[in-house]
Design an enzyme around this catalytic site. Structure first.
Site, PDB file in Angstrom:
ATOM      1  N   PRO A  85       6.443  -1.699   3.891  1.00 44.40           N
ATOM      2  CG  PRO A  85       6.611  -3.261   5.616  1.00 44.40           C
ATOM      3  CD  PRO A  85       7.329  -2.734   4.419  1.00 44.40           C
ATOM      4  CD  GLU A 112      13.786  -6.588  10.894  1.00 42.51           C
ATOM      5  OE1 GLU A 112      12.755  -6.025  11.282  1.00 42.51           O
ATOM      6  OE2 GLU A 112      13.828  -7.772  10.511  1.00 42.51           O
ATOM      7  NE  ARG A 154      -4.112  -4.055 -16.432  1.00 39.99           N
ATOM      8  CZ  ARG A 154      -5.172  -3.267 -16.306  1.00 39.99           C
ATOM      9  NH1 ARG A 154      -5.092  -2.162 -15.595  1.00 39.99           N
ATOM     10  NH2 ARG A 154      -6.319  -3.578 -16.880  1.00 39.99           N
ATOM     11  CG  ASP A 169      -8.643  -1.347 -15.436  1.00 45.11           C
ATOM     12  OD1 ASP A 169      -8.921  -2.348 -16.091  1.00 45.11           O
ATOM     13  OD2 ASP A 169      -7.565  -0.738 -15.501  1.00 45.11           O
TER      14      ASP A 169
END
Ligand code: ADE
Length: 239
Positions: A85, A112, A154, A169
């Site tokens: 993150p 962590e 893809r 897209d």
């Protein structure tokens, strides 16, 4: 393209062998290796983590386990991807970049995170990206790997049935894709927009462009702001 994933939960990556990705593997377009980090442990407990220097909650994954694992799996060609993150945002542009690589290695952290020296050391030999798939915290990198690999796979030639599929897209032109409809023409008293049944392709394309612009304005104004002025034609500006 060769894709290797190192994780303490190899079974979490099973969906990589299903559906679109499974077909790409069967066709020989991608080849996937999933490796159990614990195979690189030496102790009876197969410990992969330890308490953090400086104190605090949680555990940190050990450099002396990750180091040898990455030494074995990475080559000179590798682009090493560490989902976290705290990484830079993974976007469609980054997916296109990865689609041009020959070898992706994913290092899945849990708890962590991974001792920072693992990334610092790997950076001395290979290109390393710490990437985030969004502003929320998952339990580990595995689900992020599934998302990234699907977005990349893809884009590879031959993976999608219709190569035109990604020309339209969301994000390809910096805008969100507008709504789509199929038969029946009226469903629960909701009709398909008239213009889509007009057969007038100039009008249809204009309508679709307007829908994209309106949707992007309502849902992701940040995307509009980051587009260059010449991304808009005079009809766009009139909207
Ligand atoms: N690991 C935990 N949360 C994540 C996120 N948002 N993106 C990538 N990897 C993660």
């Amino acid at each position: 393209m060769q894709i290797d994933v190192i994780t303490i939960f190899p079974e979490y990556l099973a969906p990589m062998r299903a559906a679109l990705l499974g077909k790409a593997i069967d066709k020989g377009l991608i080849s996937v290796g999933v490796h159990d980090l614990r195979d690189w442990t030496q102790d009876v407990h197969k410990a992969v983590d330890d308490s953090p220097y400086g104190g605090g909650p949680g555990m940190v994954m050990k450099a002396d386990i990750w180091g040898p694992a990455l030494d074995d799996v990475c080559t000179d060609e590798t682009r090493l991807i560490v989902p976290t993150p705290a990484g830079r945002p993974f976007t469609q542009a980054v997916a296109h970049e990865y689609a041009n690589e020959s070898h992706l290695v994913f290092a899945c952290g849990r708890y962590e995170g991974i001792d920072q020296r693992v990334v610092d050391d790997a950076s001395r030999r290979v290109r390393v990206d710490e990437v985030s798939i969004g502003d929320y915290v998952l339990v580990g990198g595995e689900v992020a790997v599934l998302a990234i690999v699907e977005a990349v796979a893809r884009l590879l030639p031959g993976v999608l049935g219709n190569p035109k599929s990604h020309a339209e897209d969301s994000f390809q032109d910096g805008l969100l894709e507008g709504p789509s409809y199929t038969r029946p023409e009226v469903w629960r008293e909701l009709a398909v927009p008239e213009v889509l049944r007009s057969g007038n392709h100039k009008l249809i394309n204009r309508w679709r462009r307007d829908q994209s612009l309106v949707r992007t304005f309502e849902r992701r104004p940040d995307l509009l702001e980051s587009l260059p002025e010449d991304a808009f034609d005079k009809h766009d500006r009139a909207l």
